[in-house]
Design a protein around this motif. Structure first.
Motif, PDB file in Angstrom:
ATOM      1  N   THR A  40       1.050   0.055   7.191  1.00  0.00           N
ATOM      2  CA  THR A  40       2.425   0.452   6.913  1.00  0.00           C
ATOM      3  C   THR A  40       3.210   0.654   8.193  1.00  0.00           C
ATOM      4  O   THR A  40       4.379   0.269   8.288  1.00  0.00           O
ATOM      5  N   TYR A  88       1.689   8.848   4.664  1.00  0.00           N
ATOM      6  CA  TYR A  88       1.043   7.534   4.655  1.00  0.00           C
ATOM      7  C   TYR A  88       1.457   6.723   5.870  1.00  0.00           C
ATOM      8  O   TYR A  88       0.628   6.100   6.537  1.00  0.00           O
ATOM      9  N   ALA A 107       4.895  12.016   0.796  1.00  0.00           N
ATOM     10  CA  ALA A 107       3.960  10.910   0.610  1.00  0.00           C
ATOM     11  C   ALA A 107       4.280   9.762   1.563  1.00  0.00           C
ATOM     12  O   ALA A 107       3.385   9.157   2.158  1.00  0.00           O
ATOM     13  N   GLU A 128       2.121   1.716  -3.573  1.00  0.00           N
ATOM     14  CA  GLU A 128       1.059   2.212  -4.446  1.00  0.00           C
ATOM     15  C   GLU A 128       0.769   3.692  -4.188  1.00  0.00           C
ATOM     16  O   GLU A 128       0.563   4.470  -5.123  1.00  0.00           O
ATOM     17  N   HIS A 129       0.777   4.086  -2.919  1.00  0.00           N
ATOM     18  CA  HIS A 129       0.477   5.480  -2.575  1.00  0.00           C
ATOM     19  C   HIS A 129       1.562   6.425  -3.090  1.00  0.00           C
ATOM     20  O   HIS A 129       1.257   7.441  -3.735  1.00  0.00           O
ATOM     21  N   SER A 154      -2.002   4.872   7.444  1.00  0.00           N
ATOM     22  CA  SER A 154      -2.084   3.412   7.403  1.00  0.00           C
ATOM     23  C   SER A 154      -1.465   2.715   8.607  1.00  0.00           C
ATOM     24  O   SER A 154      -0.250   2.766   8.815  1.00  0.00           O
ATOM     25  N   ARG A 188       0.826  -1.204   0.000  1.00  0.00           N
ATOM     26  CA  ARG A 188       0.000   0.000   0.000  1.00  0.00           C
ATOM     27  C   ARG A 188       0.865   1.260   0.000  1.00  0.00           C
ATOM     28  O   ARG A 188       0.525   2.256  -0.638  1.00  0.00           O
ATOM     29  N   GLN A 229       1.546   6.684  -6.867  1.00  0.00           N
ATOM     30  CA  GLN A 229       0.431   7.490  -7.355  1.00  0.00           C
ATOM     31  C   GLN A 229       0.722   8.972  -7.215  1.00  0.00           C
ATOM     32  O   GLN A 229       0.449   9.766  -8.127  1.00  0.00           O
TER      33      GLN A 229
END
Length: 234
Positions: free
Chosen positions: A118, A110, A106, A81-82, A115, A78, A85
């Motif tokens: 994470t 995150y 980022a 991916e974050h 998260s 995740r 992006q």
């Protein structure tokens, strides 16, 4: 800013109850694992967090280890991916150091603000038995490759200081960002403060200082050492 574990209600969004229960178990495991660590995570705590009976967990996951492995893999996936992006949404002409700035923000936003997965993955990476690390290590290498490309682009463009070894610099930066999960306390300083401070440290530590007007560009430290050696009397 405190992360709140997700709450999911069966029957919402057209998802079957079993899928929602599985997701609740994973969310609960991430929450417990991020706070109590690998050794301290017990299925009774996970069940209490998920608001289910502990034996029901075995309907979805064969063991505690399978459940923890899934959370650890999800955490790094995740994050990857974050951050990817965020980078993909930047204008194509964004300068390499600005892209590193964006990746720093980022990652921290995150890891610290979004998260539990994470946070759990970062805090417990060194505690997992080897047999639980395979999928996690694979995703970690992919995430490291994302950062390697950022540093390589900065080096190729001349934005990275010439006296730095890019791999060492990258590993030090990533290690510092991940360690924030261990010490950050939102009651002492805001997440925005942590991000701005990290961006300043990273940029000033990595970037080649701009030449003053009228100055020639100084050679990197290794180049200066080579020139000095070649000019020394025999």
């Amino acid at each position: 800013m405190t992360k709140k574990p997700a709450t999911r209600k069966a029957g919402t969004n057209g998802e079957p109850k079993s899928a929602l229960t599985r997701a609740r178990i994973l969310d609960a495991t991430a929450h417990v694992l991020s706070r109590k660590g690998y050794a301290g995570t017990r299925l009774t705590d996970v069940a209490a967090q998920a608001e289910i009976q502990a034996p029901a967990i075995y309907y979805y996951y064969p063991s505690r280890e399978d459940l923890i492995e899934e959370v650890m893999w999800s955490g790094i996936t995740r994050m990857l991916e974050h951050v990817q992006q965020v980078l993909d949404e930047l204008p194509a002409d964004t300068a390499p150091m600005d892209r590193i700035d964006a990746a720093v923000e980022a990652h921290l936003r995150y890891e610290l603000g979004i998260s539990d997965y994470t946070t759990a993955a970062i805090r417990n990476a060194g505690q997992l038995p080897d047999e639980l690390r395979l999928r996690y290590d694979h995703e970690t290498r992919k995430y490291g490759e994302l950062w390697r490309k950022l540093f390589e682009d900065a080096r190729s463009s001349g934005a990275l200081r010439g006296d730095l070894e890019p791999t060492v610099a990258r590993m030090l930066v990533m290690g510092a960002l991940s360690w924030a999960a261990e010490w950050w306390n939102p009651r002492r300083e805001s997440l925005d403060t942590v991000i701005k401070t990290a961006q300043s440290l990273v940029r000033n530590g990595l970037a080649e200082p701009p030449a003053a007007e009228g100055d020639t560009v100084r050679p990197s430290a290794p180049s200066r050492r080579r020139r000095k050696t070649s000019e020394s009397p025999a």
